[in-house]
Write an enzyme that holds these catalytic residues in place. Sequence first.
Site, short mmCIF file in Angstrom:
data_model
loop_
_atom_site.label_atom_id
_atom_site.label_comp_id
_atom_site.label_asym_id
_atom_site.label_seq_id
_atom_site.Cartn_x
_atom_site.Cartn_y
_atom_site.Cartn_z
N TYR A 30 -19.40 46.07 35.15
CA TYR A 30 -19.09 44.76 35.75
C TYR A 30 -17.82 44.76 36.61
O TYR A 30 -17.51 43.75 37.24
CB TYR A 30 -18.98 43.71 34.64
N HIS B 244 -25.66 38.02 40.34
CA HIS B 244 -25.31 38.95 39.25
C HIS B 244 -24.38 40.03 39.78
O HIS B 244 -24.58 40.53 40.90
CB HIS B 244 -26.56 39.63 38.68
C1 DQA Z 1 -25.10 39.78 34.47
C2 DQA Z 1 -26.29 40.67 34.07
C3 DQA Z 1 -26.90 40.19 32.76
O1 DQA Z 1 -27.99 41.00 32.39
C4 DQA Z 1 -25.87 40.24 31.65
O2 DQA Z 1 -26.42 39.69 30.45
C5 DQA Z 1 -24.60 39.56 32.00
C6 DQA Z 1 -24.06 39.74 33.36
C7 DQA Z 1 -24.41 40.31 35.75
O3 DQA Z 1 -23.64 39.55 36.34
O4 DQA Z 1 -24.62 41.46 36.14
O5 DQA Z 1 -23.94 38.96 31.18
O6 DQA Z 1 -25.56 38.48 34.73
#
Ligand code: DQA
Length: 148
Positions: A24, A101
């Site tokens: 992330y 995302h």
């Molecule tokens: C997310 C991807 C999701 O699968 C995960 O549960 C998240 C973050 C992303 O920003 O990449 O919490 O939404």
Amino acid sequence: MAKPIYVLNGPNLNMLGQREPEIYGSATLQDVQRLCEARAAVFGLEVVFRQTNREGELVDWVQEARAKAAALVINPAGYGHTSVALLDALKLLSIPIVECHLSNLATREEFRRTTYVSLAAKGLVSGFGAMSYELAIEAAARLAKAQA
Ligand code: DQA
């Protein structure tokens, strides 16, 4: 006064910067908020930026966006993969919805590859880290202006 772009964030995104940084990134949610505000300002728009770990609160905010927002950017986080209630709330909106995302869902575990939110969103930005939000804001602003 133009309506703002709502940027809603789901569970665990308050831990950005500490949470699996190899997936992330190192930006915190506050960093992401600043990026969103700066990008929206280019379009003369403001941002209402929120995060919650609670599904019902996310649903409440989506309902609020229905009347108060020009467009909605949403990173539903884990609820994107599970929440029919969130999808049902999103379906009430006639403003543009952009799903966002940080990670590239298409390259991750099978259960992350689809989201319920995608069924209601105009489009999806995924895989660019914090830049996903900037791109999502740009899309949301341009769609909102086109719809105004
Ligand atoms: C997310 C991807 C999701 O699968 C995960 O549960 C998240 C973050 C992303 O920003 O990449 O919490 O939404």
